[in-house]
Design a protein around this motif. Structure first.
Motif, PDB file in Angstrom:
ATOM      1  N   ASP A  34       0.951  -1.578  -0.082  1.00  0.00           N
ATOM      2  CA  ASP A  34       0.061   0.077  -0.114  1.00  0.00           C
ATOM      3  C   ASP A  34       0.827   1.497  -0.369  1.00  0.00           C
ATOM      4  O   ASP A  34       0.859   1.994  -0.931  1.00  0.00           O
ATOM      5  CB  ASP A  34      -0.862  -0.256   0.765  1.00  0.00           C
ATOM      6  N   LEU A  35       1.700   1.244   0.433  1.00  0.00           N
ATOM      7  CA  LEU A  35       2.673   2.705   0.738  1.00  0.00           C
ATOM      8  C   LEU A  35       3.783   2.921  -0.752  1.00  0.00           C
ATOM      9  O   LEU A  35       3.515   4.037  -0.760  1.00  0.00           O
ATOM     10  CB  LEU A  35       3.872   2.323   2.041  1.00  0.00           C
ATOM     11  N   GLY A  36       4.190   1.717  -1.037  1.00  0.00           N
ATOM     12  CA  GLY A  36       4.002   1.587  -2.432  1.00  0.00           C
ATOM     13  C   GLY A  36       3.621   1.823  -3.694  1.00  0.00           C
ATOM     14  O   GLY A  36       3.700   3.458  -4.465  1.00  0.00           O
ATOM     15  N   LEU A  37       2.206   1.605  -3.205  1.00  0.00           N
ATOM     16  CA  LEU A  37       1.222   2.378  -4.260  1.00  0.00           C
ATOM     17  C   LEU A  37       0.866   3.976  -4.121  1.00  0.00           C
ATOM     18  O   LEU A  37       1.313   4.676  -5.592  1.00  0.00           O
ATOM     19  CB  LEU A  37      -0.582   1.427  -4.033  1.00  0.00           C
ATOM     20  N   TRP A  38       0.782   3.718  -2.781  1.00  0.00           N
ATOM     21  CA  TRP A  38       1.304   6.081  -3.032  1.00  0.00           C
ATOM     22  C   TRP A  38       2.667   6.477  -2.989  1.00  0.00           C
ATOM     23  O   TRP A  38       2.359   7.206  -4.273  1.00  0.00           O
ATOM     24  CB  TRP A  38       1.198   6.102  -0.541  1.00  0.00           C
ATOM     25  N   ALA A  39       3.348   6.085  -2.595  1.00  0.00           N
ATOM     26  CA  ALA A  39       4.600   6.721  -2.994  1.00  0.00           C
ATOM     27  C   ALA A  39       5.246   6.351  -4.583  1.00  0.00           C
ATOM     28  O   ALA A  39       5.614   7.607  -5.274  1.00  0.00           O
ATOM     29  CB  ALA A  39       5.594   5.588  -2.805  1.00  0.00           C
ATOM     30  N   ASN A  40       4.326   5.808  -5.715  1.00  0.00           N
ATOM     31  CA  ASN A  40       4.416   5.709  -7.300  1.00  0.00           C
ATOM     32  C   ASN A  40       3.296   6.349  -7.775  1.00  0.00           C
ATOM     33  O   ASN A  40       2.971   6.383  -8.782  1.00  0.00           O
ATOM     34  CB  ASN A  40       3.795   3.660  -8.020  1.00  0.00           C
ATOM     35  N   GLU A  41       2.538   7.092  -6.439  1.00  0.00           N
ATOM     36  CA  GLU A  41       1.365   8.268  -7.246  1.00  0.00           C
ATOM     37  C   GLU A  41       0.257   7.522  -8.028  1.00  0.00           C
ATOM     38  O   GLU A  41      -0.779   7.610  -8.826  1.00  0.00           O
ATOM     39  CB  GLU A  41       2.115   9.416  -8.467  1.00  0.00           C
ATOM     40  N   GLN A  42      -0.045   6.516  -7.378  1.00  0.00           N
ATOM     41  CA  GLN A  42      -0.851   5.661  -7.765  1.00  0.00           C
ATOM     42  C   GLN A  42      -2.395   5.637  -6.967  1.00  0.00           C
ATOM     43  O   GLN A  42      -3.582   4.646  -8.051  1.00  0.00           O
ATOM     44  CB  GLN A  42      -0.845   3.735  -8.117  1.00  0.00           C
ATOM     45  N   TYR A  43      -2.273   6.332  -6.197  1.00  0.00           N
ATOM     46  CA  TYR A  43      -3.120   6.775  -5.614  1.00  0.00           C
ATOM     47  C   TYR A  43      -3.499   8.442  -5.415  1.00  0.00           C
ATOM     48  O   TYR A  43      -1.913   8.869  -5.270  1.00  0.00           O
ATOM     49  CB  TYR A  43      -3.350   6.085  -4.215  1.00  0.00           C
ATOM     50  N   ARG A  44      -4.877   8.696  -6.010  1.00  0.00           N
ATOM     51  CA  ARG A  44      -4.798  10.185  -6.368  1.00  0.00           C
ATOM     52  C   ARG A  44      -5.724  10.783  -4.933  1.00  0.00           C
ATOM     53  O   ARG A  44      -6.366  10.247  -4.929  1.00  0.00           O
ATOM     54  CB  ARG A  44      -4.863  10.444  -7.152  1.00  0.00           C
ATOM     55  N   VAL A  45      -5.420  12.140  -4.319  1.00  0.00           N
ATOM     56  CA  VAL A  45      -6.432  12.463  -3.476  1.00  0.00           C
ATOM     57  C   VAL A  45      -7.137  13.519  -3.851  1.00  0.00           C
ATOM     58  O   VAL A  45      -6.662  13.996  -4.919  1.00  0.00           O
ATOM     59  CB  VAL A  45      -5.866  12.732  -1.525  1.00  0.00           C
ATOM     60  N   PRO A  46      -8.846  13.399  -4.711  1.00  0.00           N
ATOM     61  CA  PRO A  46      -8.947  14.296  -5.490  1.00  0.00           C
ATOM     62  C   PRO A  46      -9.357  15.643  -5.646  1.00  0.00           C
ATOM     63  O   PRO A  46      -9.350  15.783  -4.416  1.00  0.00           O
ATOM     64  CB  PRO A  46     -10.431  13.578  -6.059  1.00  0.00           C
ATOM     65  N   GLY A  47      -9.058  16.375  -6.142  1.00  0.00           N
ATOM     66  CA  GLY A  47      -9.114  17.906  -6.019  1.00  0.00           C
ATOM     67  C   GLY A  47      -8.904  18.878  -7.251  1.00  0.00           C
ATOM     68  O   GLY A  47      -8.836  17.787  -7.871  1.00  0.00           O
ATOM     69  N   GLU A  48      -9.241  19.939  -6.783  1.00  0.00           N
ATOM     70  CA  GLU A  48      -9.032  21.150  -7.941  1.00  0.00           C
ATOM     71  C   GLU A  48      -7.413  20.637  -8.051  1.00  0.00           C
ATOM     72  O   GLU A  48      -6.792  20.939  -7.835  1.00  0.00           O
ATOM     73  CB  GLU A  48      -9.563  21.889  -7.938  1.00  0.00           C
TER      74      GLU A  48
END
Length: 59
Positions: A34-48
């Motif tokens: 999970d940490l690796g997915l965040w580090a590789n920017e595969q998860y994103r927090v929606p926003g403008e």
């Protein structure tokens, strides 16, 4: 009955207590995936989108 949750990575039912230091994950492996997915920017927090227009230096 002890509280159990689904591991966010693999879906395995896992206890939510101090005996599980990786909670809410079932294991250190799932936690690191999970940490690796965040580090590789595969998860994103929606926003403008951010304005990337350069700010000119002040004279």
């Amino acid at each position: 009955m002890p509280l159990e949750v689904d591991c966010p990575q693999c879906g395995t039912r896992t206890p939510w207590n101090s005996a599980n230091p990786s909670r809410p994950f079932c294991s250190e492996r799932c936690k690191l995936i999970d940490l690796g997915l965040w580090a590789n920017e595969q998860y994103r927090v929606p926003g403008e989108p951010l304005d990337t227009t350069p700010i000119p230096p002040e004279a």
